[in-house]
Scaffold this motif. Sequence first.
Motif, PDB file in Angstrom:
ATOM      1  N   SER A   9       0.837  -1.189   0.000  1.00 41.55           N
ATOM      2  CA  SER A   9       0.000   0.000   0.000  1.00 41.55           C
ATOM      3  C   SER A   9       0.875   1.244   0.000  1.00 41.55           C
ATOM      4  CB  SER A   9      -0.895   0.008   1.244  1.00 41.55           C
ATOM      5  OG  SER A   9      -0.113   0.152   2.412  1.00 41.55           O
ATOM      6  N   ASP A  10       0.292   2.363  -0.352  1.00 42.98           N
ATOM      7  CA  ASP A  10       1.001   3.638  -0.312  1.00 42.98           C
ATOM      8  C   ASP A  10       0.121   4.601   0.466  1.00 42.98           C
ATOM      9  OD1 ASP A  10       2.904   5.572  -0.785  1.00 42.98           O
ATOM     10  OD2 ASP A  10       2.021   6.169  -2.701  1.00 42.98           O
ATOM     11  N   SER A  11       0.229   4.551   1.783  1.00 40.65           N
ATOM     12  CA  SER A  11      -0.641   5.322   2.661  1.00 40.65           C
ATOM     13  C   SER A  11       0.101   6.525   3.224  1.00 40.65           C
ATOM     14  CB  SER A  11      -1.147   4.444   3.810  1.00 40.65           C
ATOM     15  OG  SER A  11      -1.849   3.329   3.317  1.00 40.65           O
ATOM     16  N   TRP A  12      -0.600   7.654   3.284  1.00 39.34           N
ATOM     17  CA  TRP A  12      -0.009   8.902   3.760  1.00 39.34           C
ATOM     18  C   TRP A  12      -0.948   9.547   4.772  1.00 39.34           C
ATOM     19  CZ3 TRP A  12       4.609  11.244   1.856  1.00 39.34           C
ATOM     20  CH2 TRP A  12       5.256  10.511   0.853  1.00 39.34           C
ATOM     21  N   LYS A  13      -0.355  10.312   5.691  1.00 31.36           N
ATOM     22  CA  LYS A  13      -1.137  11.049   6.680  1.00 31.36           C
ATOM     23  C   LYS A  13      -0.750  12.523   6.633  1.00 31.36           C
ATOM     24  CE  LYS A  13      -0.337  10.958  11.211  1.00 31.36           C
ATOM     25  NZ  LYS A  13      -0.352  10.570  12.651  1.00 31.36           N
ATOM     26  N   LEU A  14      -1.760  13.385   6.533  1.00 34.17           N
ATOM     27  CA  LEU A  14      -1.580  14.830   6.563  1.00 34.17           C
ATOM     28  C   LEU A  14      -2.151  15.351   7.880  1.00 34.17           C
ATOM     29  CD1 LEU A  14      -0.912  17.535   5.042  1.00 34.17           C
ATOM     30  CD2 LEU A  14      -3.294  17.523   4.303  1.00 34.17           C
ATOM     31  N   THR A  15      -1.355  16.115   8.615  1.00 32.84           N
ATOM     32  CA  THR A  15      -1.782  16.637   9.908  1.00 32.84           C
ATOM     33  C   THR A  15      -1.778  18.158   9.895  1.00 32.84           C
ATOM     34  OG1 THR A  15      -0.907  14.696  11.069  1.00 32.84           O
ATOM     35  CG2 THR A  15      -1.289  16.675  12.388  1.00 32.84           C
ATOM     36  N   LEU A  16      -2.877  18.732  10.387  1.00 29.62           N
ATOM     37  CA  LEU A  16      -3.021  20.182  10.475  1.00 29.62           C
ATOM     38  C   LEU A  16      -3.663  20.540  11.809  1.00 29.62           C
ATOM     39  CD1 LEU A  16      -4.419  21.004   6.925  1.00 29.62           C
ATOM     40  CD2 LEU A  16      -2.288  21.923   7.850  1.00 29.62           C
ATOM     41  N   LEU A  58      -6.403  17.926  13.058  1.00 35.83           N
ATOM     42  CA  LEU A  58      -6.989  17.173  11.955  1.00 35.83           C
ATOM     43  C   LEU A  58      -5.938  16.238  11.372  1.00 35.83           C
ATOM     44  CD1 LEU A  58      -8.996  16.537   9.626  1.00 35.83           C
ATOM     45  CD2 LEU A  58      -8.111  18.575   8.472  1.00 35.83           C
ATOM     46  N   ASP A  59      -6.262  14.959  11.285  1.00 35.98           N
ATOM     47  CA  ASP A  59      -5.427  13.970  10.600  1.00 35.98           C
ATOM     48  C   ASP A  59      -6.217  13.422   9.419  1.00 35.98           C
ATOM     49  OD1 ASP A  59      -3.073  13.888  12.320  1.00 35.98           O
ATOM     50  OD2 ASP A  59      -4.408  13.021  13.825  1.00 35.98           O
ATOM     51  N   ALA A  60      -5.658  13.526   8.224  1.00 34.80           N
ATOM     52  CA  ALA A  60      -6.291  13.019   7.010  1.00 34.80           C
ATOM     53  C   ALA A  60      -5.444  11.871   6.461  1.00 34.80           C
ATOM     54  CB  ALA A  60      -6.430  14.125   5.969  1.00 34.80           C
ATOM     55  N   TYR A  61      -6.061  10.717   6.283  1.00 32.21           N
ATOM     56  CA  TYR A  61      -5.365   9.525   5.799  1.00 32.21           C
ATOM     57  C   TYR A  61      -5.698   9.310   4.324  1.00 32.21           C
ATOM     58  CZ  TYR A  61      -4.512   8.460  10.722  1.00 32.21           C
ATOM     59  OH  TYR A  61      -4.105   8.507  12.035  1.00 32.21           O
ATOM     60  N   PHE A  62      -4.654   9.154   3.507  1.00 32.89           N
ATOM     61  CA  PHE A  62      -4.813   9.045   2.061  1.00 32.89           C
ATOM     62  C   PHE A  62      -4.261   7.721   1.543  1.00 32.89           C
ATOM     63  CE2 PHE A  62      -4.651  13.574   2.897  1.00 32.89           C
ATOM     64  CZ  PHE A  62      -5.562  14.125   2.017  1.00 32.89           C
ATOM     65  N   GLU A  63      -4.893   7.234   0.505  1.00 32.61           N
ATOM     66  CA  GLU A  63      -4.315   6.164  -0.308  1.00 32.61           C
ATOM     67  C   GLU A  63      -3.542   6.846  -1.426  1.00 32.61           C
ATOM     68  OE1 GLU A  63      -6.490   2.032  -0.747  1.00 32.61           O
ATOM     69  OE2 GLU A  63      -7.868   3.673  -1.175  1.00 32.61           O
ATOM     70  N   GLY A  64      -2.247   6.883  -1.328  1.00 35.06           N
ATOM     71  CA  GLY A  64      -1.426   7.614  -2.282  1.00 35.06           C
ATOM     72  C   GLY A  64      -1.088   8.997  -1.751  1.00 35.06           C
ATOM     73  N   LYS A  65       0.034   9.522  -2.199  1.00 37.39           N
ATOM     74  CA  LYS A  65       0.494  10.821  -1.722  1.00 37.39           C
ATOM     75  C   LYS A  65      -0.397  11.927  -2.264  1.00 37.39           C
ATOM     76  CE  LYS A  65       4.636  13.724  -1.420  1.00 37.39           C
ATOM     77  NZ  LYS A  65       6.063  13.869  -1.803  1.00 37.39           N
ATOM     78  N   ALA A  98      -0.001  27.654   9.247  1.00 32.85           N
ATOM     79  CA  ALA A  98       0.708  26.479   9.772  1.00 32.85           C
ATOM     80  C   ALA A  98       1.249  25.629   8.631  1.00 32.85           C
ATOM     81  CB  ALA A  98      -0.221  25.652  10.644  1.00 32.85           C
ATOM     82  N   LYS A  99       2.370  25.008   8.859  1.00 29.00           N
ATOM     83  CA  LYS A  99       2.958  24.126   7.864  1.00 29.00           C
ATOM     84  C   LYS A  99       2.341  22.736   7.992  1.00 29.00           C
ATOM     85  CE  LYS A  99       7.341  22.199   6.214  1.00 29.00           C
ATOM     86  NZ  LYS A  99       8.813  22.141   6.429  1.00 29.00           N
ATOM     87  N   PRO A 100       1.757  22.203   6.906  1.00 30.53           N
ATOM     88  CA  PRO A 100       1.178  20.859   6.990  1.00 30.53           C
ATOM     89  C   PRO A 100       2.267  19.810   7.245  1.00 30.53           C
ATOM     90  CG  PRO A 100       0.470  22.009   4.991  1.00 30.53           C
ATOM     91  CD  PRO A 100       1.594  22.796   5.581  1.00 30.53           C
ATOM     92  N   LEU A 101       1.939  18.839   8.070  1.00 32.03           N
ATOM     93  CA  LEU A 101       2.839  17.723   8.317  1.00 32.03           C
ATOM     94  C   LEU A 101       2.384  16.542   7.467  1.00 32.03           C
ATOM     95  CD1 LEU A 101       3.209  17.940  12.212  1.00 32.03           C
ATOM     96  CD2 LEU A 101       4.718  18.893  10.448  1.00 32.03           C
ATOM     97  N   LEU A 102       3.208  16.144   6.512  1.00 35.41           N
ATOM     98  CA  LEU A 102       2.866  15.061   5.598  1.00 35.41           C
ATOM     99  C   LEU A 102       3.862  13.930   5.792  1.00 35.41           C
ATOM    100  CD1 LEU A 102       1.017  14.141   3.252  1.00 35.41           C
ATOM    101  CD2 LEU A 102       2.685  15.168   1.681  1.00 35.41           C
ATOM    102  N   ALA A 103       3.337  12.744   6.044  1.00 35.40           N
ATOM    103  CA  ALA A 103       4.220  11.610   6.311  1.00 35.40           C
ATOM    104  C   ALA A 103       3.689  10.360   5.628  1.00 35.40           C
ATOM    105  CB  ALA A 103       4.336  11.367   7.816  1.00 35.40           C
ATOM    106  N   ARG A 104       4.611   9.603   5.023  1.00 37.61           N
ATOM    107  CA  ARG A 104       4.244   8.306   4.462  1.00 37.61           C
ATOM    108  C   ARG A 104       4.180   7.294   5.594  1.00 37.61           C
ATOM    109  NH1 ARG A 104       5.796   3.457   2.274  1.00 37.61           N
ATOM    110  NH2 ARG A 104       4.853   2.934   0.271  1.00 37.61           N
ATOM    111  N   LEU A 105       3.119   6.481   5.587  1.00 32.64           N
ATOM    112  CA  LEU A 105       2.921   5.512   6.657  1.00 32.64           C
ATOM    113  C   LEU A 105       3.513   4.161   6.273  1.00 32.64           C
ATOM    114  CD1 LEU A 105      -0.763   6.421   7.496  1.00 32.64           C
ATOM    115  CD2 LEU A 105       1.275   7.090   8.768  1.00 32.64           C
ATOM    116  N   PRO A 106       3.868   3.347   7.247  1.00 33.76           N
ATOM    117  CA  PRO A 106       4.350   1.995   6.948  1.00 33.76           C
ATOM    118  C   PRO A 106       3.288   1.201   6.196  1.00 33.76           C
ATOM    119  CG  PRO A 106       4.752   2.566   9.238  1.00 33.76           C
ATOM    120  CD  PRO A 106       3.875   3.645   8.673  1.00 33.76           C
TER     121      PRO A 106
END
Length: 303
Positions: A2-9, A50-57, A76-84
Amino acid sequence: MSDSWKLTLPCTRAEAEALAEDIAPLAGLDPPPVLMTSEPDPDAPDAWQLDAYFEGKPDAATIALLRGLVPSASAAKPLLARLPDADWVTLSQQGLEPVHAGRFFVHTSQHGEAPPPGTIAFRIDAGLAFGTGQHETTTGCLQTLDGLKRRGARFRNLLDLGTGTGLLAFAAMRLWPLAYATASDIDPIAIRVSAENAAINRIPLGADHGRLALAVADGLDDPLLAANAPYDLIIANILAQPLIAMAGSIAGALAPGGTLILAGLLDSQAAAVAAAYRRHGLRLAGRVDNRGWPTLRMVKRRR
């Protein structure tokens, strides 16, 4: 893989509630993200996340769309991280503890323990609609329904207006299993989610008593909702301004002597919401307060 990502604001409490209620701006995304809002520090009640979980970046336009939904985070600077490598919906549900409200026990599929004895259990997974039971507004409605049953209230025709996941309609149907039941939402995705949750929780769908009729509707403006009125119980867990705007139509759909449960409002908004319904012949009969999110129980006066 999978290619899962989380965006935090960061966001405010009011933005978190509004975002949970209205996912229409995200309907054009395929697939839309799973959104989770939380209060990281109880001592800072207006500082939510707010945490937003995405399939794909997510691309720049998608990130901009999310930032536009929480204006307080514009600087604010968004925090974007690829998940395991993992199931992204499962990740979004981690940390969601079961909710015990009155006789109701609401859990996700990640909770493997048996429900407490004597409870009415529902499985509601976090996803694309509001109303998992985690938020104080939903909890307050469940507590109010439980209190009505304990006081011996009986209902034969109920409506869950702005149903989200279907949870509040399911709860009312478990308490009054012979009632006619209708649930509506302005968002077609919410009605799809409600139908899926009904199957998971063995809630029969249909137009007969003991079954749940589902409708995509903007407020009370729908032939099915009009045909099924008047209702002796209406549950409306929405937002303060729509509740005020729809006071006339909601009161008109409620039978004399009927009960109305209102939620989705802040403590500072409760007086204005109650006043709007008093002007249409309702009185305040009870209130539940959960950390600044009141649930109002109103009764329509008999002529």
